[in-house]
Design an enzyme around this catalytic site. Structure first.
Site: not given
Length: 494
Positions: A246, A351, A188, A53
């Site tokens: 996932h 992680k 992946k 937009r």
């Protein structure tokens, strides 16, 4: 430098990105296309057309694209001449894709081409509730061609009913074989490599069942909190954001039967069969099979971080879960009785995304006591690898044993650059290769299993259990495994 797979040229294409000023486009989509262009896979006459937009022109949007490339791509990958050539492919049209009265004539003019019909990909990096309207407007403005595909980002809905609504809305204007539902986990390398590990190694394939495997753990852990996504995440939570798409996709790749071929539908048929064989979880058995948590103040990376509720745009007593652990059971002859433990959480100690296959312990034998079962670890991120410990004789001993790792790093990092998952998937859409995308019935089968869990939580008086940021979740997650005498992999290593 070579890539992890052979470079295949793709046909000339137009890539139209709805939501072109958003975070996903800047952080993932444009860098992915640049890398493929830099390595020669994107032709010089391709066009990348951003729509949103914001009232921008080509030059202003290219400046934003350049800033994104500099922020999200390593400096040694950016060559000024290549960047300039790539930005020459980038265009912009100010358009609200959900508005039937928007600037569709402007987009049509950008897409006009005298050299015959080209592949045309429409990538919807917008809110999912706009997908049906955008698909309708593309179709009714004559922009869908025989060589068109439409790519849908997750989430496809928020439950089974809304997923069906999204699928039906898009399906009215695009045939199913032109709809590409993207789950970047399927892009992946390590996830794709599970298929090769299972079916290209007869030794593993023969051991891949309930007689040899005691349990499976699939973990996706994040160290971050909301990162400014509180508005989205508080309406989603860990179950919708990570488990439904996932981790269930990873589970299907681990558990599926041998497909008849590597064709897209053969692969996806087997994945759907896994999802439809999952033992139902609902309000009657949630307590024994599901743990959920929400992080409170704690320490990660040596720094104190706020609680989830303190990170929301407006402090509120939200019961949205930031952690889920659950036990899934697949009711097939191969997997009957083997628990699949899935978990995902924010503000974890590290992680990582990994799959742990725990093989059963052996019987006492020549070397004395029974040996613990080997543990195959497939690390998806970071540092993609496959690790399988084996016992070997200690050098110089009579028959003492050492445990060593049979390790594959899935390539040599100095020589091979693993593609970001979006790189391959975005060009798979151009090539018309849907094997690593999610079919309509997969999406709905996953939601059919997850939706009763959400309903059970909505009926429950208690909310999620608290866990300190920087830990592996609430005590209830460990108790979930303890019922069967199992432990999470980090506890086994302690």
């Amino acid at each position: 430098m070579t890539t992890s797979s052979q470079l295949e040229p793709v046909p000339s294409f137009d890539y139209v990105i709805f939501g072109a000023t958003g975070d996903l486009t800047m952080r993932k989509l444009l860098p992915a296309l640049y890398r493929r262009f830099a390595e020669g896979q994107v032709p010089d006459d391709a066009r990348i057309i951003g729509t949103a937009r914001s009232p921008l022109d080509d030059a202003t949007y290219r400046e934003r694209a350049l800033k994104a490339l500099r922020e999200f791509i390593r400096g040694d990958e950016l060559v000024d001449a290549t960047v300039d050539r790539f930005l020459g492919l980038v265009h912009y049209v100010s358009l609200n894709g959900a508005d039937a009265g928007g600037n569709w004539a402007g987009l049509s003019a950008k897409l006009a081409h005298e050299g015959g019909e080209r592949v045309r990909v429409f990538y919807l990096a917008t809110a999912p509730d706009l997908y049906g309207d955008i698909a309708r407007n593309i179709d009714e403005n004559g922009l869908r061609t025989a060589q068109s595909r439409i790519v849908l980002e997750k989430p496809i809905g928020t439950d089974l009913e809304t997923a069906r609504k999204v699928n039906e809305g898009v399906g009215r204007h695009f045939p199913e074989n032109s709809i590409y539902r993207i789950d970047h986990y399927l892009g992946k390398e390590a996830v794709q490599n599970i298929i090769a590990l299972r079916f290209a190694n007869p030794m593993l394939e023969r051991m891949w069942d309930r007689d040899s495997i005691e349990y499976v753990q699939i973990t996706a852990a994040e160290t971050v909190g909301l990162e400014g996504r509180g508005g989205y995440y508080d309406g989603s939570g860990a179950l919708r954001d990570m488990i439904q798409n996932h981790l269930l996709q990873v589970l299907t790749v681990v558990a599926m039967e041998r497909p008849s071929s590597l064709d897209a539908d053969a692969l996806r048929d087997e994945k759907v069969r896994v999802l439809k064989s999952l033992k139902p979880l609902d309000r009657n058995n949630l307590a024994a099979n599901v743990a959920r948590g929400q992080y409170v103040r704690g320490t990660t990376g040596g720094q104190e971080v706020p609680a989830y509720r303190e990170e929301l745009p407006e402090a509120n007593p939200s019961n949205t879960e930031t952690f889920v652990a659950l036990k899934a059971e697949i009711e097939t002859p191969r997997w009957k009785g083997v628990p699949f433990y899935l978990r995902s959480g924010k503000r974890m100690p590290e992680k990582l995304t990994e799959v742990v296959i725990q093989f059963r312990a052996g019987e006492p034998g020549l070397f004395g006591e029974a040996r613990p079962g080997s543990r195959l670890v497939i690390r998806v991120q970071p540092n993609e690898s496959v690790i399988l410990p084996l016992f070997v004789k200690q050098p110089g001993s009579t028959f003492g044993l050492d445990e060593v790792d049979a390790l594959s790093k899935l390539g040599e990092p100095a020589r091979v650059r693993f593609r970001d998952s979006y790189e391959g998937l975005m060009l798979d859409a151009v090539k018309g290769s849907p094997a690593l995308f999610v079919r309509k019935d997969e999406t709905e089968a996953a939601w059919q299993w997850v939706t009763p869990i959400l309903q059970g939580w909505s009926d429950a008086a208690a909310g999620p259990d608290a866990y300190e940021a920087g830990t592996w979740g609430p005590d209830s997650a460990r108790e979930l495994l303890a019922q069967a005498g199992h432990q999470w992999v980090e506890d086994l290593a302690a």
